[in-house]
Design a protein around this motif. Structure first.
Motif, PDB file in Angstrom:
ATOM      1  N   SER A   1       0.799  -1.365   0.076  1.00 29.66           N
ATOM      2  CA  SER A   1       0.006  -0.005   0.009  1.00 29.66           C
ATOM      3  C   SER A   1       1.029   1.361  -0.054  1.00 29.66           C
ATOM      4  O   SER A   1       0.347   2.422  -0.498  1.00 29.66           O
ATOM      5  CB  SER A   1      -0.825   0.014   1.156  1.00 29.66           C
ATOM      6  OG  SER A   1      -0.288   0.157   2.260  1.00 29.66           O
ATOM      7  N   ASN A   2       2.101   1.211   0.430  1.00 29.57           N
ATOM      8  CA  ASN A   2       2.840   2.419   0.389  1.00 29.57           C
ATOM      9  C   ASN A   2       4.501   1.793   0.679  1.00 29.57           C
ATOM     10  O   ASN A   2       5.166   1.878   1.351  1.00 29.57           O
ATOM     11  CB  ASN A   2       2.757   3.019   1.831  1.00 29.57           C
ATOM     12  CG  ASN A   2       3.475   4.543   1.806  1.00 29.57           C
ATOM     13  OD1 ASN A   2       4.130   4.828   0.919  1.00 29.57           O
ATOM     14  ND2 ASN A   2       3.502   5.243   2.688  1.00 29.57           N
ATOM     15  N   PRO A   3       4.925   1.435  -0.899  1.00 32.03           N
ATOM     16  CA  PRO A   3       5.959   0.573  -0.658  1.00 32.03           C
ATOM     17  C   PRO A   3       7.404   1.391  -0.649  1.00 32.03           C
ATOM     18  O   PRO A   3       8.568   0.937  -0.189  1.00 32.03           O
ATOM     19  CB  PRO A   3       6.092   0.060  -2.190  1.00 32.03           C
ATOM     20  CG  PRO A   3       5.186   0.927  -3.070  1.00 32.03           C
ATOM     21  CD  PRO A   3       4.049   1.373  -2.154  1.00 32.03           C
ATOM     22  N   TRP A   4       7.295   2.811  -0.902  1.00 26.34           N
ATOM     23  CA  TRP A   4       8.576   3.378  -0.554  1.00 26.34           C
ATOM     24  C   TRP A   4       8.683   4.154   0.771  1.00 26.34           C
ATOM     25  O   TRP A   4       9.434   4.438   1.278  1.00 26.34           O
ATOM     26  CB  TRP A   4       8.280   4.546  -1.551  1.00 26.34           C
ATOM     27  CG  TRP A   4       8.466   4.430  -2.901  1.00 26.34           C
ATOM     28  CD1 TRP A   4       7.088   4.507  -3.879  1.00 26.34           C
ATOM     29  CD2 TRP A   4       9.486   3.931  -3.721  1.00 26.34           C
ATOM     30  NE1 TRP A   4       7.667   4.092  -5.087  1.00 26.34           N
ATOM     31  CE2 TRP A   4       8.993   3.844  -5.079  1.00 26.34           C
ATOM     32  CE3 TRP A   4      10.846   3.770  -3.102  1.00 26.34           C
ATOM     33  CZ2 TRP A   4       9.713   2.970  -5.778  1.00 26.34           C
ATOM     34  CZ3 TRP A   4      11.575   3.034  -4.282  1.00 26.34           C
ATOM     35  CH2 TRP A   4      11.266   2.611  -5.559  1.00 26.34           C
ATOM     36  N   HIS A   5       7.330   3.982   1.688  1.00 24.72           N
ATOM     37  CA  HIS A   5       7.617   4.460   3.129  1.00 24.72           C
ATOM     38  C   HIS A   5       7.323   3.420   4.221  1.00 24.72           C
ATOM     39  O   HIS A   5       7.643   3.613   5.283  1.00 24.72           O
ATOM     40  CB  HIS A   5       6.621   5.624   3.388  1.00 24.72           C
ATOM     41  CG  HIS A   5       7.055   6.840   2.571  1.00 24.72           C
ATOM     42  ND1 HIS A   5       6.574   7.030   1.259  1.00 24.72           N
ATOM     43  CD2 HIS A   5       7.819   7.879   2.835  1.00 24.72           C
ATOM     44  CE1 HIS A   5       7.030   8.026   0.545  1.00 24.72           C
ATOM     45  NE2 HIS A   5       7.965   8.594   1.287  1.00 24.72           N
ATOM     46  N   THR A   6       7.010   2.085   3.657  1.00 28.05           N
ATOM     47  CA  THR A   6       6.636   1.010   4.601  1.00 28.05           C
ATOM     48  C   THR A   6       7.559   0.078   4.308  1.00 28.05           C
ATOM     49  O   THR A   6       7.398  -1.198   3.476  1.00 28.05           O
ATOM     50  CB  THR A   6       5.399   0.608   4.459  1.00 28.05           C
ATOM     51  OG1 THR A   6       4.449   1.718   4.692  1.00 28.05           O
ATOM     52  CG2 THR A   6       5.116  -0.514   5.713  1.00 28.05           C
ATOM     53  N   THR A   7       8.972   0.039   4.676  1.00 26.26           N
ATOM     54  CA  THR A   7       9.922  -0.976   4.434  1.00 26.26           C
ATOM     55  C   THR A   7      10.456  -1.419   5.766  1.00 26.26           C
ATOM     56  O   THR A   7      10.126  -1.146   6.952  1.00 26.26           O
ATOM     57  CB  THR A   7      10.966  -0.106   3.727  1.00 26.26           C
ATOM     58  OG1 THR A   7      11.734   0.706   4.327  1.00 26.26           O
ATOM     59  CG2 THR A   7      10.388   0.242   2.399  1.00 26.26           C
TER      60      THR A   7
ATOM     61  N   ILE B   1      13.240  -0.647   6.757  1.00 25.11           N
ATOM     62  CA  ILE B   1      14.057   0.362   7.448  1.00 25.11           C
ATOM     63  C   ILE B   1      13.481   1.151   8.291  1.00 25.11           C
ATOM     64  O   ILE B   1      13.456   1.313   9.445  1.00 25.11           O
ATOM     65  CB  ILE B   1      14.872   1.142   6.548  1.00 25.11           C
ATOM     66  CG1 ILE B   1      15.854   0.158   5.797  1.00 25.11           C
ATOM     67  CG2 ILE B   1      15.607   2.394   7.186  1.00 25.11           C
ATOM     68  CD1 ILE B   1      16.572   0.954   4.549  1.00 25.11           C
ATOM     69  N   GLN B   2      12.142   1.640   7.735  1.00 25.32           N
ATOM     70  CA  GLN B   2      11.365   2.572   8.421  1.00 25.32           C
ATOM     71  C   GLN B   2      10.537   1.597   9.646  1.00 25.32           C
ATOM     72  O   GLN B   2      10.533   2.454  10.909  1.00 25.32           O
ATOM     73  CB  GLN B   2      10.047   3.208   7.519  1.00 25.32           C
ATOM     74  CG  GLN B   2      10.425   4.146   6.763  1.00 25.32           C
ATOM     75  CD  GLN B   2      11.012   3.531   5.426  1.00 25.32           C
ATOM     76  OE1 GLN B   2      11.284   2.618   5.320  1.00 25.32           O
ATOM     77  NE2 GLN B   2      11.697   4.757   4.368  1.00 25.32           N
ATOM     78  N   THR B   3      10.460   0.572   9.495  1.00 21.97           N
ATOM     79  CA  THR B   3       9.664  -0.350  10.556  1.00 21.97           C
ATOM     80  C   THR B   3      10.571  -0.565  11.539  1.00 21.97           C
ATOM     81  O   THR B   3      10.301  -0.277  12.862  1.00 21.97           O
ATOM     82  CB  THR B   3       9.459  -1.769  10.077  1.00 21.97           C
ATOM     83  OG1 THR B   3       8.343  -1.621   8.979  1.00 21.97           O
ATOM     84  CG2 THR B   3       8.301  -2.776  11.031  1.00 21.97           C
ATOM     85  N   LEU B   4      11.983  -0.963  11.457  1.00 20.76           N
ATOM     86  CA  LEU B   4      12.807  -1.019  12.592  1.00 20.76           C
ATOM     87  C   LEU B   4      13.061   0.276  13.006  1.00 20.76           C
ATOM     88  O   LEU B   4      13.220   0.329  14.512  1.00 20.76           O
ATOM     89  CB  LEU B   4      13.979  -1.689  11.952  1.00 20.76           C
ATOM     90  CG  LEU B   4      14.044  -3.081  11.597  1.00 20.76           C
ATOM     91  CD1 LEU B   4      15.368  -3.481  10.985  1.00 20.76           C
ATOM     92  CD2 LEU B   4      13.516  -4.059  12.666  1.00 20.76           C
ATOM     93  N   ALA B   5      13.148   1.515  12.338  1.00 15.56           N
ATOM     94  CA  ALA B   5      13.535   2.815  13.094  1.00 15.56           C
ATOM     95  C   ALA B   5      12.399   3.153  14.053  1.00 15.56           C
ATOM     96  O   ALA B   5      12.492   3.779  14.987  1.00 15.56           O
ATOM     97  CB  ALA B   5      13.656   3.856  11.904  1.00 15.56           C
ATOM     98  N   GLY B   6      11.008   2.906  13.395  1.00 14.88           N
ATOM     99  CA  GLY B   6       9.811   3.183  14.319  1.00 14.88           C
ATOM    100  C   GLY B   6       9.576   2.347  15.472  1.00 14.88           C
ATOM    101  O   GLY B   6       9.368   3.056  16.569  1.00 14.88           O
ATOM    102  N   SER B   7      10.148   1.359  15.469  1.00 10.22           N
ATOM    103  CA  SER B   7      10.167   0.351  16.613  1.00 10.22           C
ATOM    104  C   SER B   7      10.984   0.657  17.909  1.00 10.22           C
ATOM    105  O   SER B   7      10.767   0.271  18.806  1.00 10.22           O
ATOM    106  CB  SER B   7      10.230  -1.024  16.132  1.00 10.22           C
ATOM    107  OG  SER B   7      11.521  -1.601  15.656  1.00 10.22           O
ATOM    108  N   SER B   8      12.029   1.265  17.283  1.00 15.20           N
ATOM    109  CA  SER B   8      13.279   1.472  18.227  1.00 15.20           C
ATOM    110  C   SER B   8      12.918   2.955  18.844  1.00 15.20           C
ATOM    111  O   SER B   8      13.716   3.312  19.970  1.00 15.20           O
ATOM    112  CB  SER B   8      14.551   1.534  17.465  1.00 15.20           C
ATOM    113  OG  SER B   8      14.569   2.562  16.386  1.00 15.20           O
TER     114      SER B   8
END
Length: 265
Positions: free
Chosen positions: A249-255, A257-264
C-alpha cells in the motif's frame, strides 16, 4: 606475467635466459604444485602452467572448501566456518539435523502463510499464527493435546534416531506395527513408500542428488523465512500477510528500515 582467471586459471610466464641451468624448479601455484624444467644452456622464452580451479561452486567464490566437505553431500557448498563437521560422525548427525529442521521450516512457513491468508481474506476465523497456541479447543484440553503431541513426536523421533544409529533396522518386519512396507525407508533421513513418497519420486535414492539438492535448498530458504517471520511478528505484532499488504500500500515508506526505526523510537 599474464593471469587469466575464470573456472580455471592459465599463467603465462615470459622470461629471458634462465639463471637455473639444468635444474627443475618446483613452485606452488594456487595450491597446486607445478614444475618448470629448464634445459642446460637454453633460453626459456615462454612456459605455460595450467592450474585447475575448483570444479564445484562454493558459498564464497574462490574460497577453498575444507577437505571434509568434498561436495558429495547434497547442498554442500563448503560452508563450515566453525569447523563443526570435522568429525565424520558429527557431520552425519548435523546433516540429519539440518534436514529435519529444513522440513519443519517448510511445513511451518506453508502453515503460517496459508492460515494467515485465510484469516486476512475472511474465509476462516483463524487466530494470527503467534496466538494460535493459546487457542482453546472443544474436543480436547490444552494439556491433553500437549501430552498426545509429546507421545507421538517422541515415538517418531526415537524411531528416526534408532534408524540413524543402525540404518535399516526400522524397516525390518514387525518393527513398525506391520507398516514397514508402507514406509519403506530408503536411507537415514529419507523414508519412502506410499505414505511418505506417494508420487514415487527419487525411488533410487542413491542417484537422487538433484532431488536432495532441491529439498535442502528450499529448506534453507524456509529456515531464513521463518526467522524473518519471527522478527516481523515481534516488531510489528501482525502476521506476514498483513505486513505484505502494508508494504504494497505504501512501498516507498513502509519498508524494513522505517519499521525498525519506528520500533526503536
Amino acid at each position: 606475467m599474464e593471469i587469466s582467471a575464470g573456472r580455471g586459471f592459465q599463467i603465462l610466464v615470459n622470461s629471458g635466459s634462465s639463471p637455473f641451468p639444468g635444474k627443475c624448479i618446483n613452485r606452488a601455484a594456487f595450491g597446486r604444485k607445478t614444475s618448470w624444467l629448464v634445459k642446460n644452456g637454453s633460453t626459456l622464452r615462454c612456459h605455460r602452467v595450467v592450474v585447475q580451479a575448483q570444479d564445484r561452486p562454493t558459498w564464497l567464490p574462490g574460497l577453498d572448501p575444507p577437505p571434509y566437505l568434498d561436495g558429495t553431500l547434497a547442498g554442500d557448498f563448503g560452508f563450515d566456518p566453525l569447523g563443526l563437521g570435522e568429525d565424520p560422525e558429527s557431520l552425519k548427525w548435523y546433516v540429519q539435523a539440518e534436514l529435519v529442521h529444513a522440513r519443519f521450516a517448510m511445513a511451518g512457513v506453508a502453515g503460517i502463510l496459508v492460515t494467515d491468508l485465510l484469516r486476512v481474506t475472511g474465509i476462516s476465523n483463524l487466530p494470527v499464527w503467534f496466538e494460535a497456541g493459546a487457542t482453546k479447543f472443544d474436543f480436547a484440553s490444552t494439556r491433553t493435546l500437549l501430552v498426545v503431541q509429546l507421545l507421538l513426536m517422541g515415538f517418531v523421533e526415537t524411531k528416526r534416531y534408532m534408524d540413524f544409529r543402525n540404518p535399516g533396522s526400522q524397516a525390518k518386519e514387525g518393527s513398525f506395527f506391520g507398516l514397514e512396507a508402507a514406509l519403506e525407508g530408503l536411507e537415514p533421513g529419507y523414508p519412502g513408500g506410499p505414505l511418505l513418497n506417494p508420487l514415487g519420486l527419487a525411488k533410487d535414492i542413491k542417484n537422487a542428488h538433484e532431488w536432495k539438492l532441491k529439498e535442502i535448498k528450499n529448506g534453507r530458504l524456509a529456515m531464513v523465512a521463518v526467522l524473518g517471520i519471527f522478527v516481523q511478528a515481534n516488531v510489528t505484532h501482525v502476521g506476514p500477510i498483513d505486513n505484505l499488504i502494508q508494504h504494497l500500500s505504501n512501498p516507498w515508506h513502509t519498508t524494513i528500515i522505517q519499521t525498525l526505526a519506528g520500533s526503536s523510537s
